[in-house]
Design an enzyme around this catalytic site. Sequence first.
Site, PDB file in Angstrom:
ATOM      1  N   LYS A  11      -6.354  -3.454  14.732  1.00  0.00           N
ATOM      2  CA  LYS A  11      -7.074  -1.850  15.288  1.00  0.00           C
ATOM      3  C   LYS A  11      -7.755  -1.443  15.187  1.00  0.00           C
ATOM      4  CE  LYS A  11      -2.774  -0.156  13.239  1.00  0.00           C
ATOM      5  NZ  LYS A  11      -2.685  -1.489  12.640  1.00  0.00           N
ATOM      6  N   ARG A  86       4.589   4.359  16.040  1.00  0.00           N
ATOM      7  CA  ARG A  86       4.854   3.316  14.555  1.00  0.00           C
ATOM      8  C   ARG A  86       6.255   3.587  14.640  1.00  0.00           C
ATOM      9  NH1 ARG A  86      -0.664   3.887  11.099  1.00  0.00           N
ATOM     10  NH2 ARG A  86      -0.117   2.282   9.929  1.00  0.00           N
ATOM     11  N   ARG A 124     -10.395  -5.362   1.369  1.00  0.00           N
ATOM     12  CA  ARG A 124     -11.798  -4.353   2.196  1.00  0.00           C
ATOM     13  C   ARG A 124     -12.073  -3.588   1.301  1.00  0.00           C
ATOM     14  NH1 ARG A 124      -8.208  -1.916   6.642  1.00  0.00           N
ATOM     15  NH2 ARG A 124      -7.478  -0.823   5.531  1.00  0.00           N
ATOM     16  N   ARG A 157      -9.150   1.796  -0.558  1.00  0.00           N
ATOM     17  CA  ARG A 157      -8.271   2.906  -0.085  1.00  0.00           C
ATOM     18  C   ARG A 157      -7.563   2.173  -0.985  1.00  0.00           C
ATOM     19  NH1 ARG A 157      -7.016   2.809   6.830  1.00  0.00           N
ATOM     20  NH2 ARG A 157      -4.723   2.190   5.522  1.00  0.00           N
ATOM     21  N   ARG A 168       3.605  -1.290   3.014  1.00  0.00           N
ATOM     22  CA  ARG A 168       3.432  -1.073   4.767  1.00  0.00           C
ATOM     23  C   ARG A 168       3.699  -1.809   5.245  1.00  0.00           C
ATOM     24  NH1 ARG A 168      -2.915  -1.143   3.086  1.00  0.00           N
ATOM     25  NH2 ARG A 168      -3.128  -0.168   5.413  1.00  0.00           N
TER      26      ARG A 168
END
Length: 235
Positions: A11, A86, A124, A157, A168
């Site tokens: 996203k 969300r 990532r 992160r 998550r």
Amino acid sequence: MILFGSPGSGKGTQAKLLRHCLNGPHISTGDMLRKHIDAQDGIGQQVVQLMKSGKLVPDELVNEFVETRIAEPDCRSGIILDGYPRTLNQAGVLLGMMGRYKFQPAVVHLVVDCDKIVARLSGRRQCPVCGTLYSLKTNPPKVAGICDLDGATLITREDDRESVIRERLREYESQTRPLLNYFQQAGVPMFEISGAGAPPDQIMRNICDALAKSGLIQGVPLEYPKAVPAAGVAP
Ligand code: ADP
């Protein structure tokens, strides 16, 4: 434009690229929250543990962020929402705002297989200075651990650790995925676009083409950028 999809579906990457065919600023509630954490202010302290453990933060907080941001003048020609709404509460509040601002909402659902998501997120890395995303497997920096653009040391992160990624994904399945039904019942146009199997700029073209075909945007720009600056999405 509501960019919808599980964590790691791309996203954020698409929101940045979509500036080439959509007007309006990129609004990421995750980025807003991380700014408060970096500033170590009251909101940051309120949300840091929730975010570290992969839980959603309270609806009232993010609803207020978006209410405040959407009132700014640069939002008058539209907005690109990333990571909001969300929950059902957030979706209801958002549709109310859309009505007040006479916006026609549309949802782009980035579809990515669950097994790809964990690999993507755990590989990532991000530049803390310019925000560029790298993927260790598919889009590594030229020098390991260093941002190509400004030489800063890349970071992982905190919530991109495997146990937190799983939480998550659980939050997404229980609280966020049901919004697809909600949008459908509310008559919001929805576009299902594969968020994998192609480089990010091709996925961006697929989104723009779908929106243009349905008449939601005027047309697709003739020239897309050749280099993709923030490609954090594994094909
Ligand atoms: P991702 O989509 O990859 O999980 P985000 O940056 O959008 O990344 O979100 C990171 C975290 O910020 C979420 O796990 C959650 O704790 C918090 N967050 C962001 N947006 C919202 C929201 N709309 N409602 C509740 N929590 C949010």
